[in-house]
Scaffold this motif. Structure first.
Motif, PDB file in Angstrom:
ATOM      1  N   ASN A 158       0.790  -1.228   0.000  1.00  0.00           N
ATOM      2  CA  ASN A 158       0.000   0.000   0.000  1.00  0.00           C
ATOM      3  C   ASN A 158       0.826   1.284   0.000  1.00  0.00           C
ATOM      4  N   GLY A 159       2.167   1.143   0.008  1.00  0.00           N
ATOM      5  CA  GLY A 159       3.025   2.309  -0.096  1.00  0.00           C
ATOM      6  C   GLY A 159       3.163   3.135   1.164  1.00  0.00           C
ATOM      7  N   LYS A 184       3.430   8.042   3.472  1.00  0.00           N
ATOM      8  CA  LYS A 184       3.162   7.535   2.133  1.00  0.00           C
ATOM      9  C   LYS A 184       4.062   8.210   1.087  1.00  0.00           C
ATOM     10  N   GLY A 194       4.904   8.810  -3.495  1.00  0.00           N
ATOM     11  CA  GLY A 194       4.368   8.837  -4.858  1.00  0.00           C
ATOM     12  C   GLY A 194       4.842  10.070  -5.603  1.00  0.00           C
ATOM     13  N   HIS A 221       0.862   5.487  -6.264  1.00  0.00           N
ATOM     14  CA  HIS A 221       0.062   6.096  -5.199  1.00  0.00           C
ATOM     15  C   HIS A 221      -0.232   7.575  -5.432  1.00  0.00           C
ATOM     16  N   ALA A 227      -6.130   7.158  -6.011  1.00  0.00           N
ATOM     17  CA  ALA A 227      -4.734   6.809  -6.287  1.00  0.00           C
ATOM     18  C   ALA A 227      -4.614   6.338  -7.731  1.00  0.00           C
ATOM     19  N   GLN A 239      -0.330  12.178  -1.043  1.00  0.00           N
ATOM     20  CA  GLN A 239       0.325  10.940  -0.642  1.00  0.00           C
ATOM     21  C   GLN A 239       0.531  10.905   0.864  1.00  0.00           C
ATOM     22  N   GLN A 254      -4.280  11.523   2.393  1.00  0.00           N
ATOM     23  CA  GLN A 254      -4.481  10.172   1.871  1.00  0.00           C
ATOM     24  C   GLN A 254      -5.811   9.582   2.325  1.00  0.00           C
TER      25      GLN A 254
END
Length: 259
Positions: free
Chosen positions: A76-77, A94, A96, A173, A185, A245, A249
């Protein structure tokens, strides 16, 4: 012999303590939700996907998080930020980013220009949606750059080809604004859904492919106070900035820009 026994017992106690201290998957998921919804909690600590995996593997190996928490984090990052003073997981954040040649809409010297992501630094202002922006009136304004990230990327990028032939390449993400005003996402976008061009034209996603890159990827964060102020323009398409991110989120899947 007694000395060896004491050393062995101490080693067992050390590894047992590490095991007991490891954050399990439920706690890891809970902290990820909390930290990424809290303004300012993660933005300064954002990293690229390669470093995310490295940090997760290290945290599992050192006993900060369990293997199951690490597997969920990779899927899921979400990576752990370890506090080295009290040796605990201080935050779960997170990641991305944009592909290096992505054109980011910025301002400099009073002029609005599109500049490749790799060349955008904090001397530029970021063009993003204004507080009163709506789907029928996508008004923008300029914000100072609050943060910038750069790093390598092992996972393949998501390549979106739109009906007018334009493309946008991002990590899995990255926050993407759909035509109905919902932010999702990149990995959750489906062919046939629509995205918004900066002038308000709704374009269908004609194809979604994956592409490896050996260049660094980049992301940016505006200084805006509202969620919509973190929707910027990349390759003339409205997408989320670094905040999506991290702090915002938890709001993915919700309508962010209304009629």
């Amino acid at each position: 012999m007694r000395t060896l026994t004491i050393l062995f017992a101490a080693a067992l106690a050390f590894f047992a303590a590490k095991s007991e201290a490891a954050m399990d998957i439920a706690a890891y998921q809970s902290q990820a939700t909390t930290d990424n919804a809290a303004h300012g909690r993660c933005a300064k600590k954002a990293v690229n996907a390669t470093e995310c995996v490295q940090r997760i593997d290290w945290a599992v190996r050192e006993g900060y998080i369990t293997a199951r928490a690490g597997e969920w984090g990779k899927a899921n990052g979400f990576y752990p930020v370890v506090d080295f003073y009290d040796r605990t997981v201080g935050a779960v954040c997170k990641c991305g980013c944009f592909e290096a040649s992505t054109l980011i809409r910025v301002t400099k010297g009073g002029k609005v220009v599109d500049v490749e992501a790799k060349d955008v630094d904090n001397s530029y202002g970021l063009v993003a949606l204004s507080k009163d922006a709506s789907l029928s009136a996508l008004s923008t304004e300029t914000f100072e750059m609050k943060a910038r990230t750069q790093g390598s990327e092992e996972s393949k990028l998501y390549v979106f080809t739109l009906e007018d032939g334009s493309e946008l390449k991002v990590t899995q993400h990255h926050g993407m604004l759909l035509g109905d005003g919902t932010m999702v996402a990149a990995k959750d976008v489906e062919a046939g859904q629509t995205m918004l061009r900066a002038d308000g034209v709704e374009l269908s996603v004609a194809a979604i492919t994956r592409e490896a890159t050996n260049q660094d990827v980049y992301n940016f964060e505006t200084s805006g106070a509202e969620a919509v102020n973190h929707i910027i323009i990349a390759n003339d398409i409205l997408v989320g900035d670094l905040t999506w991110q991290n702090q915002l989120q938890a709001e993915l899947g919700q309508v962010i820009v209304r009629q």
